[in-house]
Design an enzyme around this catalytic site. Structure first.
Site, PDB file in Angstrom:
ATOM      1  N   ASP A  48       8.761   0.531 -13.191  1.00 47.05           N
ATOM      2  CA  ASP A  48       8.920   0.981 -11.804  1.00 47.05           C
ATOM      3  C   ASP A  48      10.102   1.941 -11.686  1.00 47.05           C
ATOM      4  O   ASP A  48      11.022   1.727 -10.906  1.00 47.05           O
ATOM      5  CB  ASP A  48       9.093  -0.229 -10.884  1.00 47.05           C
ATOM      6  CG  ASP A  48       7.958  -1.236 -11.054  1.00 47.05           C
ATOM      7  OD1 ASP A  48       7.014  -1.191 -10.254  1.00 47.05           O
ATOM      8  OD2 ASP A  48       8.006  -2.040 -12.007  1.00 47.05           O
ATOM      9  N   ASP A  81       4.019   1.912 -12.985  1.00 43.84           N
ATOM     10  CA  ASP A  81       4.602   2.656 -11.874  1.00 43.84           C
ATOM     11  C   ASP A  81       5.610   3.639 -12.460  1.00 43.84           C
ATOM     12  O   ASP A  81       6.802   3.623 -12.163  1.00 43.84           O
ATOM     13  CB  ASP A  81       5.233   1.739 -10.833  1.00 43.84           C
ATOM     14  CG  ASP A  81       4.188   1.179  -9.860  1.00 43.84           C
ATOM     15  OD1 ASP A  81       2.982   1.463 -10.049  1.00 43.84           O
ATOM     16  OD2 ASP A  81       4.561   0.459  -8.923  1.00 43.84           O
ATOM     17  N   ASN A 119      -0.051   0.479 -10.133  1.00 42.04           N
ATOM     18  CA  ASN A 119      -0.857   0.844  -8.968  1.00 42.04           C
ATOM     19  C   ASN A 119      -0.458   2.189  -8.387  1.00 42.04           C
ATOM     20  O   ASN A 119      -1.309   2.957  -7.917  1.00 42.04           O
ATOM     21  CB  ASN A 119      -0.777  -0.256  -7.903  1.00 42.04           C
ATOM     22  CG  ASN A 119       0.639  -0.628  -7.515  1.00 42.04           C
ATOM     23  OD1 ASN A 119       1.409  -1.110  -8.351  1.00 42.04           O
ATOM     24  ND2 ASN A 119       1.009  -0.414  -6.257  1.00 42.04           N
ATOM     25  N   HIS A 212       1.176  -4.401 -15.806  1.00 36.06           N
ATOM     26  CA  HIS A 212       2.041  -3.970 -14.715  1.00 36.06           C
ATOM     27  C   HIS A 212       2.286  -5.094 -13.711  1.00 36.06           C
ATOM     28  O   HIS A 212       3.415  -5.315 -13.273  1.00 36.06           O
ATOM     29  CB  HIS A 212       1.442  -2.771 -13.986  1.00 36.06           C
ATOM     30  CG  HIS A 212       2.226  -2.378 -12.764  1.00 36.06           C
ATOM     31  ND1 HIS A 212       3.522  -1.902 -12.832  1.00 36.06           N
ATOM     32  CD2 HIS A 212       1.931  -2.435 -11.430  1.00 36.06           C
ATOM     33  CE1 HIS A 212       3.972  -1.649 -11.614  1.00 36.06           C
ATOM     34  NE2 HIS A 212       3.035  -1.979 -10.743  1.00 36.06           N
ATOM     35  N   HIS A 221       6.368  -9.150  -4.147  1.00 29.29           N
ATOM     36  CA  HIS A 221       4.911  -9.152  -4.288  1.00 29.29           C
ATOM     37  C   HIS A 221       4.355 -10.539  -4.566  1.00 29.29           C
ATOM     38  O   HIS A 221       3.190 -10.822  -4.264  1.00 29.29           O
ATOM     39  CB  HIS A 221       4.481  -8.207  -5.415  1.00 29.29           C
ATOM     40  CG  HIS A 221       4.636  -6.762  -5.078  1.00 29.29           C
ATOM     41  ND1 HIS A 221       3.939  -6.155  -4.062  1.00 29.29           N
ATOM     42  CD2 HIS A 221       5.410  -5.787  -5.638  1.00 29.29           C
ATOM     43  CE1 HIS A 221       4.264  -4.872  -4.000  1.00 29.29           C
ATOM     44  NE2 HIS A 221       5.159  -4.635  -4.937  1.00 29.29           N
ATOM     45  N   HIS A 247       6.122  -4.284 -11.472  1.00 27.40           N
ATOM     46  CA  HIS A 247       5.566  -4.418 -10.119  1.00 27.40           C
ATOM     47  C   HIS A 247       6.578  -4.929  -9.111  1.00 27.40           C
ATOM     48  O   HIS A 247       6.864  -4.239  -8.127  1.00 27.40           O
ATOM     49  CB  HIS A 247       4.313  -5.290 -10.132  1.00 27.40           C
ATOM     50  CG  HIS A 247       3.463  -5.148  -8.910  1.00 27.40           C
ATOM     51  ND1 HIS A 247       3.128  -3.927  -8.358  1.00 27.40           N
ATOM     52  CD2 HIS A 247       2.855  -6.091  -8.121  1.00 27.40           C
ATOM     53  CE1 HIS A 247       2.367  -4.106  -7.294  1.00 27.40           C
ATOM     54  NE2 HIS A 247       2.188  -5.413  -7.124  1.00 27.40           N
ATOM     55  N   ASP A 248       7.100  -6.135  -9.298  1.00 31.04           N
ATOM     56  CA  ASP A 248       8.218  -6.560  -8.457  1.00 31.04           C
ATOM     57  C   ASP A 248       9.487  -5.893  -8.971  1.00 31.04           C
ATOM     58  O   ASP A 248       9.782  -5.937 -10.172  1.00 31.04           O
ATOM     59  CB  ASP A 248       8.373  -8.083  -8.475  1.00 31.04           C
ATOM     60  CG  ASP A 248       7.739  -8.737  -7.261  1.00 31.04           C
ATOM     61  OD1 ASP A 248       7.583  -8.051  -6.234  1.00 31.04           O
ATOM     62  OD2 ASP A 248       7.391  -9.931  -7.323  1.00 31.04           O
ATOM     63  N   HIS A 249      10.246  -5.281  -8.054  1.00 32.98           N
ATOM     64  CA  HIS A 249      11.412  -4.485  -8.436  1.00 32.98           C
ATOM     65  C   HIS A 249      12.620  -5.392  -8.625  1.00 32.98           C
ATOM     66  O   HIS A 249      13.578  -5.366  -7.850  1.00 32.98           O
ATOM     67  CB  HIS A 249      11.677  -3.409  -7.377  1.00 32.98           C
ATOM     68  CG  HIS A 249      10.547  -2.441  -7.241  1.00 32.98           C
ATOM     69  ND1 HIS A 249      10.610  -1.319  -6.433  1.00 32.98           N
ATOM     70  CD2 HIS A 249       9.320  -2.398  -7.826  1.00 32.98           C
ATOM     71  CE1 HIS A 249       9.477  -0.652  -6.527  1.00 32.98           C
ATOM     72  NE2 HIS A 249       8.674  -1.301  -7.364  1.00 32.98           N
TER      73      HIS A 249
END
Length: 329
Positions: A48, A81, A119, A212, A221, A247-249
């Site tokens: 990300d 990402d 995504n 991801h 998320h 995905h989760d930052h």
């Protein structure tokens, strides 16, 4: 650099061509990466990240370079990402240089990068990131939807997780590049089958799956139920050691209560600090950091050792496993 069995440019071109005509490419292509003379392996994980150096991306990259030099990393894994907000427009999109080549400039980061799509990457021209043209622009870049990587006593299974999530196929706010994914049920069924076969055929000491999306997460998320339902049983059955995602930052480690699986999130490559943390069983949530950073992992035949770092180079958390004996701090 990676020791690839077949030309990555040729394989990427074949993959992209098949995707453009709507052919489902399910068989996991296998690649080899050399390890050190003593058989050990070291790599960094970041996710990300692609924001042209902003939101502390450059700071994370700087610390990655320092840790990468210290641990003599063999390669870098990107958990997706890769380019915000909507992937790449095409292979000539300047964001590729502005968010990748011009940011990760440390000598220790001039190694192969193995990447999956997130995504946000699917919101742009997903096939552009798979194109051999990008590899020609920067030889470090290697991205496929799903593939296998063999490195010494470890095998990595990179899985395209975005098509699993139902909401991306119903929401109207964003559009996605589903070339090569449709019909979706066939794509997912074939992918699950190939991952299962590849894991069953693996004789590796350590098995690591990279995707991801989160499997389990205390972050913004949260869990990805579609992966819990469809992919997790395969990972447990085949005794996978680590599931690594973005995905989760944030940075986090969650242990499985009924298997040896560790769920590791490294999605702090740039914009973070979302401030949302879901309650979680403290016996399972071993580490959570709502901020930027990355993960380093070192593997020998006897041991996996990993550590999470922030943008100041502080070691926030470390964990190791040796013949199923776990330790953390």
């Amino acid at each position: 650099m990676a020791m690839i069995k077949y030309s990555p440019a040729v394989l990427l071109l074949l993959y992209m061509t098949a995707a453009m005509v709507g052919v489902v490419v399910a068989e996991l292509q296998r690649f080899d990466h050399a390890v050190k003379s003593d058989g050990s392996l070291s790599f960094l994980v970041v996710g990300d990240w692609g924001r042209r150096g902003l939101y502390n991306q450059s700071n994370v990259a700087y610390q990655m370079g320092k840790v990468g030099e210290k641990t003599d990393v063999d390669f870098i894994i990107s958990t997706g990402d890769n380019f915000y907000d909507s992937g790449l427009i095409d292979v000539d999109d300047p964001a590729f240089f502005e968010s990748f080549s011009n940011v990760y400039t440390a000598p220790s980061l001039q190694k192969q990068w193995y990447s999956v799509l997130g995504n946000h990457d699917y919101r742009g021209n997903a096939l552009a990131q798979l194109s051999p043209v990008l590899t020609q622009k920067d030889s470090r870049w290697f991205c496929l939807k799903s593939f296998m990587l063999h490195a010494g006593n470890t095998e990595f299974f990179f899985v395209d997780t975005t098509p699993f999530q139902d909401k991306y196929f119903t929401e109207t706010k964003h559009t996605y590049d589903w070339r090569g994914v449709l019909p979706r049920p066939d794509y997912i069924a074939n992918l699950l089958k190939e991952v299962d076969i590849a894991l069953k055929e693996s004789n590796a000491k350590w098995k690591i799956v990279v995707g991801h999306h989160t499997m389990f997460s205390a972050g913004d998320h949260g869990n990805t139920q579609e992966l819990v339902d469809k992919l997790l049983p395969i990972l447990k059955e085949n005794e996978v050691n680590l599931y690594i995602n973005g995905h989760d930052h944030c940075l986090q480690q969650i242990i499985s209560p009924d298997s040896k699986l560790q769920f590791l999130t490294s999605g702090g490559g740039s914009k973070a600090w979302r401030g949302n943390t879901n309650p979680w069983n403290p016996n399972e949530l071993k580490f959570y950091y709502d901020g930027q950073g990355f993960m380093n992992c070192e593997i020998t035949y006897e041991k996996i050792q990993l550590a999470f770092y922030d943008i100041f180079g502080n070691e926030l958390h470390k964990w190791s496993v040796s013949e199923y004996v776990h330790s953390s701090s």
